[in-house]
Design an enzyme around this catalytic site. Structure first.
Site, PDB file in Angstrom:
ATOM      1  N   GLU A  44       0.882  -1.167   0.000  1.00 51.12           N
ATOM      2  CA  GLU A  44       0.000   0.000   0.000  1.00 51.12           C
ATOM      3  C   GLU A  44       0.922   1.220   0.000  1.00 51.12           C
ATOM      4  OE1 GLU A  44      -3.313   2.173   2.801  1.00 51.12           O
ATOM      5  OE2 GLU A  44      -2.777   0.106   3.271  1.00 51.12           O
ATOM      6  N   ARG A 268       4.810 -12.637   9.720  1.00 54.77           N
ATOM      7  CA  ARG A 268       5.503 -11.357   9.644  1.00 54.77           C
ATOM      8  C   ARG A 268       6.877 -11.469  10.267  1.00 54.77           C
ATOM      9  NH1 ARG A 268       3.227  -6.140   9.067  1.00 54.77           N
ATOM     10  NH2 ARG A 268       1.228  -6.556   8.132  1.00 54.77           N
ATOM     11  N   LYS A 278       4.439   1.018   9.020  1.00 58.18           N
ATOM     12  CA  LYS A 278       4.566   2.292   8.314  1.00 58.18           C
ATOM     13  C   LYS A 278       3.914   3.430   9.088  1.00 58.18           C
ATOM     14  CE  LYS A 278       3.190   0.168   4.585  1.00 58.18           C
ATOM     15  NZ  LYS A 278       2.540  -0.049   3.301  1.00 58.18           N
TER      16      LYS A 278
HETATM   17  P1  ATP Z   1       2.625  -1.812   7.671  1.00 59.96           P
HETATM   18  O1  ATP Z   1       1.916  -2.223   8.906  1.00 59.96           O
HETATM   19  O2  ATP Z   1       4.059  -1.549   7.854  1.00 59.96           O
HETATM   20  O3  ATP Z   1       1.918  -0.713   6.928  1.00 59.96           O
HETATM   21  P2  ATP Z   1       1.429  -3.543   5.831  1.00 59.96           P
HETATM   22  O4  ATP Z   1       1.287  -5.016   5.911  1.00 59.96           O
HETATM   23  O5  ATP Z   1       0.223  -2.734   6.031  1.00 59.96           O
HETATM   24  O6  ATP Z   1       2.582  -3.116   6.777  1.00 59.96           O
HETATM   25  P3  ATP Z   1       1.641  -3.400   3.042  1.00 59.96           P
HETATM   26  O7  ATP Z   1       2.069  -2.260   2.228  1.00 59.96           O
HETATM   27  O8  ATP Z   1       0.230  -3.797   3.016  1.00 59.96           O
HETATM   28  O9  ATP Z   1       2.105  -3.109   4.503  1.00 59.96           O
HETATM   29  O10 ATP Z   1       2.580  -4.660   2.761  1.00 59.96           O
HETATM   30  C1  ATP Z   1       2.965  -5.159   1.508  1.00 59.96           C
HETATM   31  C2  ATP Z   1       3.330  -6.601   1.680  1.00 59.96           C
HETATM   32  O11 ATP Z   1       4.394  -6.727   2.603  1.00 59.96           O
HETATM   33  C3  ATP Z   1       2.171  -7.393   2.226  1.00 59.96           C
HETATM   34  O12 ATP Z   1       2.064  -8.613   1.532  1.00 59.96           O
HETATM   35  C4  ATP Z   1       2.534  -7.593   3.670  1.00 59.96           C
HETATM   36  O13 ATP Z   1       1.957  -8.767   4.156  1.00 59.96           O
HETATM   37  C5  ATP Z   1       4.057  -7.653   3.611  1.00 59.96           C
HETATM   38  N1  ATP Z   1       4.644  -7.242   4.883  1.00 59.96           N
HETATM   39  C6  ATP Z   1       4.448  -6.096   5.552  1.00 59.96           C
HETATM   40  N2  ATP Z   1       5.109  -6.074   6.725  1.00 59.96           N
HETATM   41  C7  ATP Z   1       5.771  -7.255   6.795  1.00 59.96           C
HETATM   42  C8  ATP Z   1       6.638  -7.855   7.767  1.00 59.96           C
HETATM   43  N3  ATP Z   1       6.949  -7.225   8.906  1.00 59.96           N
HETATM   44  N4  ATP Z   1       7.135  -9.072   7.492  1.00 59.96           N
HETATM   45  C9  ATP Z   1       6.822  -9.711   6.349  1.00 59.96           C
HETATM   46  N5  ATP Z   1       6.022  -9.217   5.401  1.00 59.96           N
HETATM   47  C10 ATP Z   1       5.485  -8.003   5.615  1.00 59.96           C
HETATM   48 MG    MG Z   2      -1.396  -2.117   5.220  1.00 58.56          MG
END
Ligand code: ATP
Ligand code: MG
Length: 563
Positions: A44, A268, A278
């Site tokens: 995202e 994760r 983020k």
């Molecule tokens: P954040 O909470 O940092 O915003 P998010 O999961 O909302 O993380 P996205 O932009 O949706 O962030 O993530 C893109 C991809 O990266 C998704 O498939 C998500 O599952 C993966 N991802 C995000 N954080 C992690 C993590 N700590 N370890 C492994 N994969 C991750």
């Molecule tokens: Mg997200």
């Protein structure tokens, strides 16, 4: 980190075994279910990528490097309010820098028309309805994990009425939050996410790509899986929190009769002494606890890059921690171990004195001379560099002790040390100012002891780094420490920002370096002998050369904690 731990790290020894996703894919290829696979990395664009995302990137792109197929980069930009083009650009830069190439650059917003069409299909099949309930009312009707929910009074609207209301939602007739489109599944479903989930909401907001075209936006669950199907993703890999969403993912694919992508989940990856969210990282940036997303203390890819991490070291890290089903906290020491391993192989060796003490070599009558030293003893093709030597040099102030204990092998009155790649010197006299501070040392050198052609027969235990005074250049050094004082700042009482480490940045302005550093390049990596690994910082200007410490030579943190 002990040798034991290093050996136990996945990837630390020989070939690792297949992870569970590789097993699934090998089975799928063997059975002929797929001839090639398609994965996607779906960020995202609401912030910069962090080290957790690197795991997901290495996994998705790594699978299609190993097996036939390709990976798409898809921006999951269904939330108009938090997304910005700056983030899109940074994400592309980071993925490329990590060494991966996507086949197609896609945006969930590219599919808004298709998704809108899917929503109409569901309404026409009487599988979706417009609900006027407020979010509080909806929450009250949702039930609990152990009690079923209750039907909304709007659940039985006719297909015609639903089509009309949905069209008017799209036309902008209703204010934000006044209506939603919900899938009609089962308010008594054991999986709460199947209790008539909202699939469209009204949001009068400007979108970074579609502008003001839309005032209704699909919810995550109604965009993500459908985007997978549109791109014919075979293996849609996400993190464990989406396990309960899988049922809805499959339901929508089945009802819409679209490409049967399959969702798989992995745990994760989080590292200690930092935060990997983020939203939290954004707070650190906006509240100016750090200088920006690429502050070298940040766990972002751009922060790690600026700090001097290499793509190789981050890929190695992701490979070593592997893919698991169970959440765990990874020690940041593993990341540091990986970067040390790589930098040891590639870093140019240089000498920098952080806290200079002047040494006069009283018997050095000669002209200034040029000595040579290897750029990198680990690299046979690394070549040598020139190091000027002269009558006056600098050594590190804490490499001298006036009253030295036994077994002190550095410089002390009457004691000898070797100057790295130069000569053996002996301390003859300590010069002090009126207050008793040591201002310089007078030493003699042994002309026959030149490194490489030493015929002096003298053995000394200590070797010091040094810089010739005349040709030295001044440097600013930025040393970084853990961003947080505690392992998991989100698991403590109160706000996570209360646990920021106030000493996470130390600036040293007194450093002097050998002249070769005047030509330092941003892409080069350096080992300042006995000091650590460093790289040039982007704040460098014509009047100030600034180096970031990437990592120390050895893991000093564990020792520090025990004191
Ligand atoms: P954040 O909470 O940092 O915003 P998010 O999961 O909302 O993380 P996205 O932009 O949706 O962030 O993530 C893109 C991809 O990266 C998704 O498939 C998500 O599952 C993966 N991802 C995000 N954080 C992690 C993590 N700590 N370890 C492994 N994969 C991750
Ligand atoms: Mg997200």
């Amino acid at each position: 980190m002990s040798e034991e731990v290093k050996k136990d790290l996945p990837g630390g020894t020989s070939e690792r075994s297949l992870n569970f996703l590789e097993e699934i894919i090998e089975e799928d290829l063997k059975s002929g279910r797929y001839k090639s696979i398609v994965t996607r990395f779906p960020p995202e664009p609401n912030g910069y990528l962090h080290i957790g995302h690197a795991s997901s990137i290495c996994l998705n792109f790594g699978l299609t490097k190993k097996y036939p197929g390709y990976t798409n980069l898809r921006f999951d930009d269904t939330n108009p309010v938090t997304e910005e083009t700056e983030y899109v650009d940074s994400i592309k830069e980071d993925v490329k820098w990590l060494g991966f190439e996507w086949k197609n650059e896609r945006y969930a917003s590219d599919y808004f028309d298709t998704l809108h069409g899917y929503a109409i299909q569901l309404i026409e099949k009487d599988l979706a309805y417009v609900d006027d309930s407020t979010s509080d009312e909806m929450a009250a009707m949702k039930g609990t994990p152990t009690e079923p929910g209750s039907n909304s009074p709007y659940r039985n609207r006719s297909i015609t009425e639903n089509l009309d209301l949905f069209a008017r939602m799209k036309a902008g007739e209703f204010p934000d939050g006044s209506k939603t489109l919900r899938a009609k599944i089962d308010m008594g479903h054991i999986n709460m996410l199947m209790r008539d989930p909202v699939i469209y909401r009204i949001k009068h907001a400007h979108h970074h790509r579609t502008g003001d075209k839309w005032c209704i936006y699909p919810m995550y669950d109604f965009a993500h899986g459908q985007s997978d199907s549109i791109e014919e993703i075979t293996h849609s890999i996400c993190t464990m929190e989406f396990v309960p969403h899988r049922e809805l993912y499959d339901w929508l694919i089945e009802q819409l009769g679209i490409y049967p992508s399959r969702q798989y989940e992995f745990a994760r990856r989080n590292i200690n002494f930092t935060v990997t969210s983020k939203r939290k990282l954004l707070q650190l940036v906006t509240e100016k606890h750090v200088t920006g997303w690429d502050d070298p203390r940040m766990p972002t890819i751009s922060g790690l890059r600026r700090r001097g991490y290499t793509p190789e070291s981050i890929r190695d890290f992701c490979d070593r921690i592997g893919v698991a089903k169970r959440e765990n906290m990874v020690d940041v020491g593993v990341l540091e171990f990986c970067v040390r391993e790589h930098l040891n192989k590639i870093a140019l060796r240089r000498m920098v004195v952080f806290d200079p003490l002047k040494v006069v070599i009283t018997n050095y009558a000669g002209e200034d001379e040029i000595l040579h030293s290897e750029n990198n003893p680990e690299d046979p093709n690394g070549g040598v560099r020139e190091i000027p030597f002269s009558k006056e040099i600098y050594i590190e102030r804490d490499d001298f002790m006036e009253v030295a204990p036994k077994k002190y092998f550095r410089l002390a009155p009457g004691q000898m040390v070797r100057l790295k790649s130069a000569y053996i010197i002996k301390c003859e006299e300590v010069i002090k100012d009126a207050e008793g501070n040591i201002t310089e040392l007078h030493c003699t050198y042994i002309p026959e002891s030149k490194s490489g052609s030493d015929t002096s027969g003298i053995n000394v235990k200590g070797t010091l780094h040094w810089v010739s005074l005349k040709s030295s250049i001044s440097l600013e050094i930025r040393e970084y420490d853990r961003l947080f004082k505690v392992e998991d700042p989100t698991d403590e009482e109160g706000d996570f920002k209360e646990y920021l480490n106030p000493a996470s940045l130390k600036v040293i302005t007194t450093a002097v370096g050998e002249p070769a550093l005047a030509n330092a390049k941003f892409d080069d990596r350096y080992q300042f002998i006995r000091k650590g690994y460093f790289c040039l910082d982007k704040d460098t200007s014509s009047s100030r050369i600034i180096f970031n410490r990437t990592v120390t030579l050895k893991d000093g943190w564990a020792k520090e904690q025990k004191k």
